[in-house]
Design a protein around this motif. Sequence first.
Motif, PDB file in Angstrom:
ATOM      1  N   ARG A  87     -33.392  79.898 -31.507  1.00 29.17           N
ATOM      2  CA  ARG A  87     -32.877  79.501 -32.886  1.00 29.17           C
ATOM      3  C   ARG A  87     -33.851  78.186 -33.338  1.00 29.17           C
ATOM      4  NH1 ARG A  87     -26.480  80.102 -32.540  1.00 29.17           N
ATOM      5  NH2 ARG A  87     -26.265  82.434 -32.480  1.00 29.17           N
ATOM      6  N   SER A  88     -34.444  77.672 -32.579  1.00 26.83           N
ATOM      7  CA  SER A  88     -35.143  76.476 -32.712  1.00 26.83           C
ATOM      8  C   SER A  88     -36.280  76.315 -31.952  1.00 26.83           C
ATOM      9  CB  SER A  88     -34.374  75.049 -32.709  1.00 26.83           C
ATOM     10  OG  SER A  88     -34.267  74.790 -31.341  1.00 26.83           O
ATOM     11  N   PHE A  89     -37.349  75.547 -32.304  1.00 32.69           N
ATOM     12  CA  PHE A  89     -38.784  75.358 -31.755  1.00 32.69           C
ATOM     13  C   PHE A  89     -39.124  73.994 -31.751  1.00 32.69           C
ATOM     14  CE2 PHE A  89     -39.525  77.011 -35.814  1.00 32.69           C
ATOM     15  CZ  PHE A  89     -40.726  76.366 -36.453  1.00 32.69           C
ATOM     16  N   ASP A  90     -40.390  73.693 -31.025  1.00 35.22           N
ATOM     17  CA  ASP A  90     -40.743  72.314 -30.928  1.00 35.22           C
ATOM     18  C   ASP A  90     -42.185  72.305 -31.841  1.00 35.22           C
ATOM     19  OD1 ASP A  90     -38.822  71.145 -29.661  1.00 35.22           O
ATOM     20  OD2 ASP A  90     -39.813  70.986 -27.733  1.00 35.22           O
ATOM     21  N   LEU A  91     -42.238  71.355 -32.761  1.00 41.61           N
ATOM     22  CA  LEU A  91     -43.504  70.980 -33.406  1.00 41.61           C
ATOM     23  C   LEU A  91     -44.128  69.623 -32.711  1.00 41.61           C
ATOM     24  CD1 LEU A  91     -43.866  71.149 -37.254  1.00 41.61           C
ATOM     25  CD2 LEU A  91     -44.759  69.100 -35.959  1.00 41.61           C
ATOM     26  N   VAL A  92     -45.485  69.771 -32.465  1.00 43.85           N
ATOM     27  CA  VAL A  92     -45.977  68.503 -32.003  1.00 43.85           C
ATOM     28  C   VAL A  92     -46.631  67.904 -32.878  1.00 43.85           C
ATOM     29  CG1 VAL A  92     -47.347  67.721 -29.987  1.00 43.85           C
ATOM     30  CG2 VAL A  92     -46.316  69.968 -29.652  1.00 43.85           C
ATOM     31  N   TYR A  93     -46.243  66.659 -33.278  1.00 34.59           N
ATOM     32  CA  TYR A  93     -47.118  65.812 -34.033  1.00 34.59           C
ATOM     33  C   TYR A  93     -47.967  64.801 -33.502  1.00 34.59           C
ATOM     34  CZ  TYR A  93     -43.580  66.550 -37.894  1.00 34.59           C
ATOM     35  OH  TYR A  93     -42.678  66.985 -39.046  1.00 34.59           O
ATOM     36  N   GLU A  94     -49.081  64.544 -33.938  1.00 35.77           N
ATOM     37  CA  GLU A  94     -50.113  63.625 -33.456  1.00 35.77           C
ATOM     38  C   GLU A  94     -49.907  62.389 -34.135  1.00 35.77           C
ATOM     39  OE1 GLU A  94     -53.389  66.695 -32.073  1.00 35.77           O
ATOM     40  OE2 GLU A  94     -54.046  65.312 -33.647  1.00 35.77           O
ATOM     41  N   LEU A  95     -49.447  61.170 -33.294  1.00 37.06           N
ATOM     42  CA  LEU A  95     -48.926  60.004 -34.024  1.00 37.06           C
ATOM     43  C   LEU A  95     -49.871  58.964 -34.051  1.00 37.06           C
ATOM     44  CD1 LEU A  95     -45.459  60.078 -32.603  1.00 37.06           C
ATOM     45  CD2 LEU A  95     -46.215  60.937 -34.682  1.00 37.06           C
ATOM     46  N   GLY A  96     -51.025  58.992 -33.187  1.00 33.47           N
ATOM     47  CA  GLY A  96     -51.767  57.792 -33.146  1.00 33.47           C
ATOM     48  C   GLY A  96     -52.690  57.928 -31.897  1.00 33.47           C
ATOM     49  N   PHE A  97     -53.281  56.701 -31.495  1.00 31.43           N
ATOM     50  CA  PHE A  97     -54.238  56.779 -30.420  1.00 31.43           C
ATOM     51  C   PHE A  97     -53.801  55.643 -29.351  1.00 31.43           C
ATOM     52  CE2 PHE A  97     -56.422  58.343 -34.012  1.00 31.43           C
ATOM     53  CZ  PHE A  97     -57.070  59.400 -33.585  1.00 31.43           C
ATOM     54  N   ALA A  98     -54.393  55.912 -28.027  1.00 34.22           N
ATOM     55  CA  ALA A  98     -54.676  54.932 -26.993  1.00 34.22           C
ATOM     56  C   ALA A  98     -55.799  55.038 -26.482  1.00 34.22           C
ATOM     57  CB  ALA A  98     -53.495  55.045 -25.824  1.00 34.22           C
ATOM     58  N   GLY A  99     -57.179  54.401 -27.068  1.00 32.79           N
ATOM     59  CA  GLY A  99     -58.569  54.804 -26.791  1.00 32.79           C
ATOM     60  C   GLY A  99     -58.618  55.973 -27.484  1.00 32.79           C
ATOM     61  N   THR A 100     -59.364  57.027 -26.750  1.00 30.14           N
ATOM     62  CA  THR A 100     -59.497  58.106 -27.593  1.00 30.14           C
ATOM     63  C   THR A 100     -58.120  59.031 -27.101  1.00 30.14           C
ATOM     64  OG1 THR A 100     -60.900  58.892 -25.483  1.00 30.14           O
ATOM     65  CG2 THR A 100     -62.020  57.918 -27.463  1.00 30.14           C
ATOM     66  N   PHE A 101     -57.406  58.868 -26.542  1.00 27.59           N
ATOM     67  CA  PHE A 101     -56.322  59.609 -25.954  1.00 27.59           C
ATOM     68  C   PHE A 101     -55.376  59.770 -27.229  1.00 27.59           C
ATOM     69  CE2 PHE A 101     -51.847  59.656 -24.335  1.00 27.59           C
ATOM     70  CZ  PHE A 101     -51.669  61.123 -23.711  1.00 27.59           C
ATOM     71  N   VAL A 102     -55.106  61.195 -27.514  1.00 29.50           N
ATOM     72  CA  VAL A 102     -54.077  61.095 -28.754  1.00 29.50           C
ATOM     73  C   VAL A 102     -52.634  61.336 -28.587  1.00 29.50           C
ATOM     74  CG1 VAL A 102     -53.610  62.969 -30.490  1.00 29.50           C
ATOM     75  CG2 VAL A 102     -55.834  62.613 -30.020  1.00 29.50           C
ATOM     76  N   ILE A 103     -51.950  60.509 -29.063  1.00 27.32           N
ATOM     77  CA  ILE A 103     -50.510  60.425 -28.544  1.00 27.32           C
ATOM     78  C   ILE A 103     -49.624  61.164 -29.310  1.00 27.32           C
ATOM     79  CG2 ILE A 103     -48.699  58.798 -28.571  1.00 27.32           C
ATOM     80  CD1 ILE A 103     -50.562  56.615 -28.312  1.00 27.32           C
ATOM     81  N   LYS A 104     -48.899  62.292 -28.733  1.00 27.87           N
ATOM     82  CA  LYS A 104     -48.380  63.409 -29.326  1.00 27.87           C
ATOM     83  C   LYS A 104     -46.824  63.034 -28.933  1.00 27.87           C
ATOM     84  CE  LYS A 104     -52.248  66.253 -28.752  1.00 27.87           C
ATOM     85  NZ  LYS A 104     -52.674  67.704 -28.171  1.00 27.87           N
ATOM     86  N   ASP A 105     -46.193  63.623 -29.850  1.00 30.15           N
ATOM     87  CA  ASP A 105     -44.451  63.651 -29.547  1.00 30.15           C
ATOM     88  C   ASP A 105     -43.900  65.009 -30.137  1.00 30.15           C
ATOM     89  OD1 ASP A 105     -42.575  62.297 -28.420  1.00 30.15           O
ATOM     90  OD2 ASP A 105     -41.601  61.871 -30.550  1.00 30.15           O
ATOM     91  N   ASN A 106     -42.847  65.351 -29.549  1.00 38.40           N
ATOM     92  CA  ASN A 106     -42.282  66.840 -29.881  1.00 38.40           C
ATOM     93  C   ASN A 106     -41.126  66.431 -30.593  1.00 38.40           C
ATOM     94  OD1 ASN A 106     -44.276  68.142 -28.343  1.00 38.40           O
ATOM     95  ND2 ASN A 106     -42.764  68.741 -26.685  1.00 38.40           N
ATOM     96  N   TRP A 107     -40.911  67.323 -31.883  1.00 41.44           N
ATOM     97  CA  TRP A 107     -40.038  67.435 -32.732  1.00 41.44           C
ATOM     98  C   TRP A 107     -39.307  68.705 -32.942  1.00 41.44           C
ATOM     99  CZ3 TRP A 107     -38.038  62.526 -35.518  1.00 41.44           C
ATOM    100  CH2 TRP A 107     -38.860  61.677 -35.024  1.00 41.44           C
ATOM    101  N   ASN A 108     -38.201  68.793 -32.839  1.00 44.39           N
ATOM    102  CA  ASN A 108     -37.271  69.985 -33.043  1.00 44.39           C
ATOM    103  C   ASN A 108     -37.290  70.534 -34.556  1.00 44.39           C
ATOM    104  OD1 ASN A 108     -34.470  71.753 -32.558  1.00 44.39           O
ATOM    105  ND2 ASN A 108     -36.096  72.301 -31.076  1.00 44.39           N
ATOM    106  N   PHE A 109     -37.628  71.762 -34.739  1.00 44.71           N
ATOM    107  CA  PHE A 109     -37.459  72.439 -35.939  1.00 44.71           C
ATOM    108  C   PHE A 109     -36.550  73.702 -35.832  1.00 44.71           C
ATOM    109  CE2 PHE A 109     -40.280  69.613 -37.357  1.00 44.71           C
ATOM    110  CZ  PHE A 109     -40.677  69.589 -38.893  1.00 44.71           C
ATOM    111  N   LYS A 110     -35.839  74.150 -36.941  1.00 43.79           N
ATOM    112  CA  LYS A 110     -34.988  75.285 -36.844  1.00 43.79           C
ATOM    113  C   LYS A 110     -35.160  76.048 -38.103  1.00 43.79           C
ATOM    114  CE  LYS A 110     -30.657  72.905 -38.068  1.00 43.79           C
ATOM    115  NZ  LYS A 110     -29.419  72.814 -37.841  1.00 43.79           N
ATOM    116  N   VAL A 111     -35.043  77.519 -38.117  1.00 45.12           N
ATOM    117  CA  VAL A 111     -34.785  78.290 -39.080  1.00 45.12           C
ATOM    118  C   VAL A 111     -33.308  78.096 -39.561  1.00 45.12           C
ATOM    119  CG1 VAL A 111     -35.066  80.743 -39.825  1.00 45.12           C
ATOM    120  CG2 VAL A 111     -36.848  79.894 -38.373  1.00 45.12           C
ATOM    121  N   VAL A 112     -33.322  78.070 -40.896  1.00 38.94           N
ATOM    122  CA  VAL A 112     -32.073  78.051 -41.536  1.00 38.94           C
ATOM    123  C   VAL A 112     -31.581  79.687 -41.478  1.00 38.94           C
ATOM    124  CG1 VAL A 112     -30.853  77.557 -43.674  1.00 38.94           C
ATOM    125  CG2 VAL A 112     -32.521  76.171 -42.850  1.00 38.94           C
TER     126      VAL A 112
END
Length: 297
Positions: free
Chosen positions: A166-191
């Motif tokens: 019923r829901s799934f994760d969306l991975v946002y790219e939020l910034g950097f540590a050097g060239t390492f891309v910092i990502k974070d999972n946020w949950n989305f759902k279909v109404v």
Amino acid sequence: MSNNRLLSPLESMQMAWGLVLRDFRQWCSPSGQQSIRDWKTRRIEGAIIVSKTEMVDDAEAMLKAVQQNENAKAMGDTTNSGTSVYLPIMVTAISAIESPPERDIVQPNANWINVIVPADPLQRVVQLRTAAIAYRCQVAFFAPNPHAASSIAKQFVNYWTHEGKRSFDLVYELGFAGTFVIKDNWNFKVVENTLYPDKIDVGIKNIHGATVDCVVVGLEPNVVGLGHPDDDITDTGEPDGSIPPGLPPVDGGRDPADELNGVVIEADVIDREHDRHTRVNADPNTGVITQTDIKDL
């Protein structure tokens, strides 16, 4: 900070939605339809195509996108030349909805809060706010017979009644540590009450279609302090040179820089698959981040 561009929120949604459709393809049943069996076992790039946002509600344009993509060639059929449509085919288009979802569905937070993003190897104290966001996602399935198109539409609606899907994760790219891309999972759902299956007619003999519309909702984060290119001009006051003559500047609402960005001065980003790791160092005085690639023995 890296010069690489981070994915936009819409691009992140497109990638997440693509994974959802791949999962649906493996989940659905051919229901005795050989054409659906062929679609399920075809190479993914010849089975599911993402069309442009403006093609929502334009089935003929979606079908034309398939021709331009040469999906027969994408699935490995080299006997076709020029534009081609190898059926069945699924096409999807995503469009952001300007009006935010109701607060009883998704609750945003427009105030800055201090957080540490788990994936940040330097564990910096940064600031976060969120906005409620909704996307209209449309799936069109074109098949050589009406039974296959109808079956996929019905199964796609049923897919979202599955407790684990019923829901799934969306991975946002939020910034950097050097060239390492910092990502974070946020949950989305279909109404669920926005799932609308319908037949479509593209005016071509032996091509039958069905669409399913739905609204996907979740939160979109703004994070400052992770080296995002927009950090310097996000709620920091009016930029120099942009203020009308004779008017006082409008102040920003973020915490002063010296109250943020407490950092771990050294951290390792482990890449177990390739037996290597990256050591990230941060100078607490200058804020300069450097990194060293190290091959594990």
